[in-house]
Design a protein around this motif. Structure first.
Motif, mmCIF file in Angstrom:
data_model
loop_
_atom_site.group_PDB
_atom_site.id
_atom_site.type_symbol
_atom_site.label_atom_id
_atom_site.label_comp_id
_atom_site.label_asym_id
_atom_site.label_seq_id
_atom_site.Cartn_x
_atom_site.Cartn_y
_atom_site.Cartn_z
ATOM 1 N N ARG A 390 0.826 -1.215 0.000
ATOM 2 C CA ARG A 390 0.000 0.000 0.000
ATOM 3 C C ARG A 390 0.861 1.265 0.000
ATOM 4 O O ARG A 390 0.406 2.329 -0.463
ATOM 5 C CB ARG A 390 -0.944 -0.019 1.195
ATOM 6 C CG ARG A 390 -1.979 -1.132 1.116
ATOM 7 C CD ARG A 390 -3.052 -0.997 2.173
ATOM 8 N NE ARG A 390 -4.029 -2.063 2.060
ATOM 9 C CZ ARG A 390 -5.045 -2.087 1.213
ATOM 10 N NH1 ARG A 390 -5.213 -1.063 0.382
ATOM 11 N NH2 ARG A 390 -5.891 -3.092 1.177
ATOM 12 N N ALA A 391 2.065 1.153 0.486
ATOM 13 C CA ALA A 391 2.966 2.312 0.469
ATOM 14 C C ALA A 391 3.674 2.473 -0.867
ATOM 15 O O ALA A 391 4.405 3.442 -1.082
ATOM 16 C CB ALA A 391 3.997 2.181 1.592
ATOM 17 N N GLY A 392 3.458 1.534 -1.794
ATOM 18 C CA GLY A 392 4.078 1.606 -3.108
ATOM 19 C C GLY A 392 5.534 1.220 -3.123
ATOM 20 O O GLY A 392 6.267 1.578 -4.056
ATOM 21 N N LEU A 393 5.982 0.462 -2.114
ATOM 22 C CA LEU A 393 7.398 0.100 -2.022
ATOM 23 C C LEU A 393 7.712 -1.229 -2.690
ATOM 24 O O LEU A 393 8.883 -1.600 -2.788
ATOM 25 C CB LEU A 393 7.821 0.038 -0.536
ATOM 26 C CG LEU A 393 7.641 1.338 0.253
ATOM 27 C CD1 LEU A 393 8.024 1.129 1.709
ATOM 28 C CD2 LEU A 393 8.471 2.460 -0.375
ATOM 29 N N TYR A 394 6.663 -1.942 -3.126
ATOM 30 C CA TYR A 394 6.921 -3.227 -3.785
ATOM 31 C C TYR A 394 6.833 -3.048 -5.292
ATOM 32 O O TYR A 394 5.909 -2.419 -5.811
ATOM 33 C CB TYR A 394 5.922 -4.281 -3.322
ATOM 34 C CG TYR A 394 6.091 -5.592 -4.057
ATOM 35 C CD1 TYR A 394 7.159 -6.432 -3.764
ATOM 36 C CD2 TYR A 394 5.203 -5.954 -5.079
ATOM 37 C CE1 TYR A 394 7.325 -7.616 -4.457
ATOM 38 C CE2 TYR A 394 5.366 -7.126 -5.769
ATOM 39 C CZ TYR A 394 6.433 -7.971 -5.468
ATOM 40 O OH TYR A 394 6.614 -9.133 -6.165
ATOM 41 N N ARG A 395 7.807 -3.655 -5.995
ATOM 42 C CA ARG A 395 7.823 -3.620 -7.460
ATOM 43 C C ARG A 395 7.455 -4.997 -8.006
ATOM 44 O O ARG A 395 7.971 -6.018 -7.543
ATOM 45 C CB ARG A 395 9.205 -3.210 -7.984
ATOM 46 C CG ARG A 395 9.565 -1.755 -7.676
ATOM 47 C CD ARG A 395 10.921 -1.404 -8.261
ATOM 48 N NE ARG A 395 11.982 -2.251 -7.689
ATOM 49 C CZ ARG A 395 13.252 -2.207 -8.087
ATOM 50 N NH1 ARG A 395 13.598 -1.384 -9.072
ATOM 51 N NH2 ARG A 395 14.148 -2.990 -7.525
ATOM 52 N N ASP A 396 6.580 -5.006 -8.971
ATOM 53 C CA ASP A 396 6.121 -6.254 -9.577
ATOM 54 C C ASP A 396 7.304 -7.028 -10.149
ATOM 55 O O ASP A 396 8.197 -6.460 -10.778
ATOM 56 C CB ASP A 396 5.115 -5.937 -10.693
ATOM 57 C CG ASP A 396 4.503 -7.200 -11.256
ATOM 58 O OD1 ASP A 396 3.994 -8.019 -10.474
ATOM 59 O OD2 ASP A 396 4.562 -7.375 -12.492
ATOM 60 N N GLY A 397 7.306 -8.339 -9.890
ATOM 61 C CA GLY A 397 8.344 -9.206 -10.418
ATOM 62 C C GLY A 397 9.421 -9.564 -9.417
ATOM 63 O O GLY A 397 10.250 -10.442 -9.695
ATOM 64 N N GLU A 398 9.426 -8.926 -8.252
ATOM 65 C CA GLU A 398 10.455 -9.233 -7.273
ATOM 66 C C GLU A 398 10.209 -10.582 -6.583
ATOM 67 O O GLU A 398 11.149 -11.232 -6.138
ATOM 68 C CB GLU A 398 10.526 -8.120 -6.219
ATOM 69 C CG GLU A 398 11.066 -6.809 -6.759
ATOM 70 C CD GLU A 398 11.166 -5.751 -5.670
ATOM 71 O OE1 GLU A 398 10.608 -5.984 -4.575
ATOM 72 O OE2 GLU A 398 11.797 -4.706 -5.913
ATOM 73 N N ASP A 399 8.957 -10.974 -6.448
ATOM 74 C CA ASP A 399 8.622 -12.236 -5.789
ATOM 75 C C ASP A 399 7.399 -12.816 -6.490
ATOM 76 O O ASP A 399 6.330 -12.189 -6.508
ATOM 77 C CB ASP A 399 8.334 -11.995 -4.297
ATOM 78 C CG ASP A 399 8.111 -13.286 -3.528
ATOM 79 O OD1 ASP A 399 7.121 -13.978 -3.819
ATOM 80 O OD2 ASP A 399 8.924 -13.609 -2.633
ATOM 81 N N ALA A 400 7.548 -14.016 -7.066
ATOM 82 C CA ALA A 400 6.461 -14.605 -7.852
ATOM 83 C C ALA A 400 5.240 -14.903 -6.996
ATOM 84 O O ALA A 400 4.094 -14.698 -7.414
ATOM 85 C CB ALA A 400 6.950 -15.882 -8.537
ATOM 86 N N VAL A 401 5.458 -15.404 -5.768
ATOM 87 C CA VAL A 401 4.331 -15.722 -4.886
ATOM 88 C C VAL A 401 3.581 -14.456 -4.516
ATOM 89 O O VAL A 401 2.350 -14.409 -4.538
ATOM 90 C CB VAL A 401 4.833 -16.450 -3.620
ATOM 91 C CG1 VAL A 401 3.694 -16.668 -2.633
ATOM 92 C CG2 VAL A 401 5.472 -17.782 -3.982
ATOM 93 N N LEU A 402 4.316 -13.393 -4.187
ATOM 94 C CA LEU A 402 3.668 -12.145 -3.820
ATOM 95 C C LEU A 402 2.964 -11.519 -5.018
ATOM 96 O O LEU A 402 1.887 -10.918 -4.873
ATOM 97 C CB LEU A 402 4.700 -11.176 -3.237
ATOM 98 C CG LEU A 402 4.144 -9.897 -2.594
ATOM 99 C CD1 LEU A 402 3.063 -10.213 -1.574
ATOM 100 C CD2 LEU A 402 5.276 -9.097 -1.960
ATOM 101 N N ASP A 403 3.538 -11.679 -6.211
ATOM 102 C CA ASP A 403 2.848 -11.186 -7.417
ATOM 103 C C ASP A 403 1.489 -11.860 -7.561
ATOM 104 O O ASP A 403 0.476 -11.208 -7.845
ATOM 105 C CB ASP A 403 3.695 -11.465 -8.656
ATOM 106 C CG ASP A 403 4.932 -10.581 -8.720
ATOM 107 O OD1 ASP A 403 4.966 -9.567 -7.994
ATOM 108 O OD2 ASP A 403 5.861 -10.930 -9.479
#
Length: 469
Positions: A390-403
């Motif tokens: 929610r803070a925008g600190l995650y970038r898509d593609g860094e973790d497949a499970v989290l994606d």
């Protein structure tokens, strides 16, 4: 006079005692009335009846000391004076009847809906032993509930006992009403302990409605009733449930709430001289809760079963408070309702990651268990990283499970609030579709398989990488 009225009158006459032991009031000590002349005639727990002019006051025997008996009255002791007559009624009993279905009664089998009530032929004690442990059946088949979350991720099976842990205003009554209407059962027995009088009527008319009341018996002791009556409410409801269970029926028992039952027992126990212990509750409260819970569950081969749902009021979501802690340890699962989920208008506000059904894995097939595991994995991954996302600190593609968790979360969250009128099979089909949309690769049976980019289950990816090297 109709036959049912004659039978009712005959049952009432059969329960009368031609001779009653009578004592006299010696003193009144706060809420306790001391009576002389009954010490050798009364037993702990017996019902007493006090006569003061035209006033008749009921109560229970709490203590016996020397030649004195301590009585805790159902109402206040106002108007009671020395020398008033007190008669021993005997141990409290309840005589349920099949005609009670659709009725609203109090714990003493007095009708609250303005209509006459038929008294059954068999008197049963309020406190009964559960079926012998060595002869009880195992938990039965999965039950359709009408709610997707309970048809899939938190299954309820026949004979299971679960706790519903919630604060005030998070949709507990709404969820209980839904389960009362839709969960598979022959008979529903609902205990409303310490509720406001307005809420009892609203629950019967609005939440349950004619459809729910068609198979339900409501036992109510409102907040203004004595602690004796409030404590007896879930016991009376369990006695009624056992009446139908012994006739081979599947009974859904609901108690709202065990917290108020424990509070009523605390008042009675302190009046009886028991000292408070953990957070003001007497030591005996744990035994009272466990005895009530053990009476529910599977019966023997010759009996039906009692599937039970016990609600607990947890202030500030404190799952370690005494009542919640005791009950959670003796049940077959617990469901936690979360205020933050309710505040964003998702009902039922089930916090899946803090909820457990101990009917798993037996209640589901291997393929269904893998779907449940995958859904929990994605919801857990999202919950651990929600602040960062929610803070925008995650970038898509860094973790497949989290994606995959991010893609699945809106649909999974909506799924937890869906109705499931078509049954568990269709609910699992819907869950399978959600996981596929999120990128979880499933075989034809619904079993999760490793992703093209990365394995879904943590630990599998590392094993695959090591094997390749």
């Amino acid at each position: 006079m109709e036959r049912t009225e004659l039978d009712n009158l005959a049952n009432r006459i059969a329960g009368l005692r031609p001779v009653q032991a009578v004592g006299r009031v010696q003193s009144v000590d706060g809420t306790v009335i001391w009576i002389r002349g009954l010490a050798h005639r009364a037993a702990i727990g017996d019902r007493l009846r006090l006569f003061h002019g035209a006033q008749v006051l009921g109560g229970d025997v709490l203590r016996i000391r020397d030649d004195l008996v301590a009585m805790l009255p159902d109402e206040g002791a106002e108007g009671v004076s020395q020398g008033d007559r007190v008669a021993v009624v005997g141990p409290p009993v309840l005589a349920p009847d099949d005609s009670w279905v659709g009725r609203v009664i109090d714990p003493y089998a007095r009708p609250l809906d303005g209509r006459p009530l038929t008294i059954g032929k068999e008197a049963r004690p309020f406190r009964a032993a559960p079926p012998a442990a060595a002869f009880r059946k195992p938990l039965g088949a999965r039950l359709a509930t009408g709610l997707a979350v309970f048809d899939t991720l938190l299954p309820i099976v026949r004979g299971q006992r679960i706790g519903l842990f919630a604060g005030s205003g998070v949709g507990k009554s709404r969820l209980l009403g839904s389960l009362t209407r839709d969960l598979q059962a022959d008979i529903v027995v609902l205990a409303l302990v310490g509720e406001r009088g307005r809420e009892v009527q609203d629950f019967v008319r609005t939440v349950l409605g004619p459809e729910g009341m068609a198979r339900t018996i409501v036992v109510a002791a409102t907040s203004d009733r004595s602690p004796l009556e409030r404590r007896r409410c879930p016991l009376a409801a369990m006695t009624i449930a056992e009446h139908f269970r012994d006739r081979g029926r599947h009974v859904l028992y609901l108690a709202d709430s065990i917290t108020r039952f424990a509070e009523a027992h605390r008042e009675v126990a302190i009046a009886a001289g028991e000292l408070p212990a953990l957070r003001g509750y007497p030591p005996s409260v744990a035994h009272q809760i466990m005895c009530l819970a053990e009476r529910a569950g599977p019966g023997t081969e010759a009996m039906g079963d009692i599937t039970a749902i016990f609600s607990v009021l947890v202030a500030g979501s404190d799952m370690d408070e005494p009542v919640a802690d005791v009950l959670r340890g003796v049940l077959d699962g617990h469901v936690v309702l979360d205020r933050q989920i309710a505040e964003r208008a998702r009902f039922p506000a089930v916090d899946l990651l803090r909820s457990v059904s101990r009917s798993l894995p037996e209640a589901a097939t291997e393929a269904e268990n893998r779907l449940i595991q995958q859904a929990r994995t994605l919801l857990g991954a999202y919950a651990r990283s929600e602040t960062m996302i929610r803070a925008g600190l995650y970038r898509d593609g860094e973790d497949a499970v989290l994606d995959q968790a991010i893609r699945a979360w809106p649909d999974l969250d909506a799924f937890l609030a869906e109705r499931s009128s078509a049954g568990p099979e269709n609910a699992f089909a819907r869950l399978r579709l959600i996981l596929r949309r999120a990128g979880v690769q499933l075989d034809n049976s619904g079993t999760a398989t490793p992703s093209r980019h990365r394995a879904m289950v943590p630990g599998v990816a590392d094993a695959a990488k090591n094997a390749a090297s």
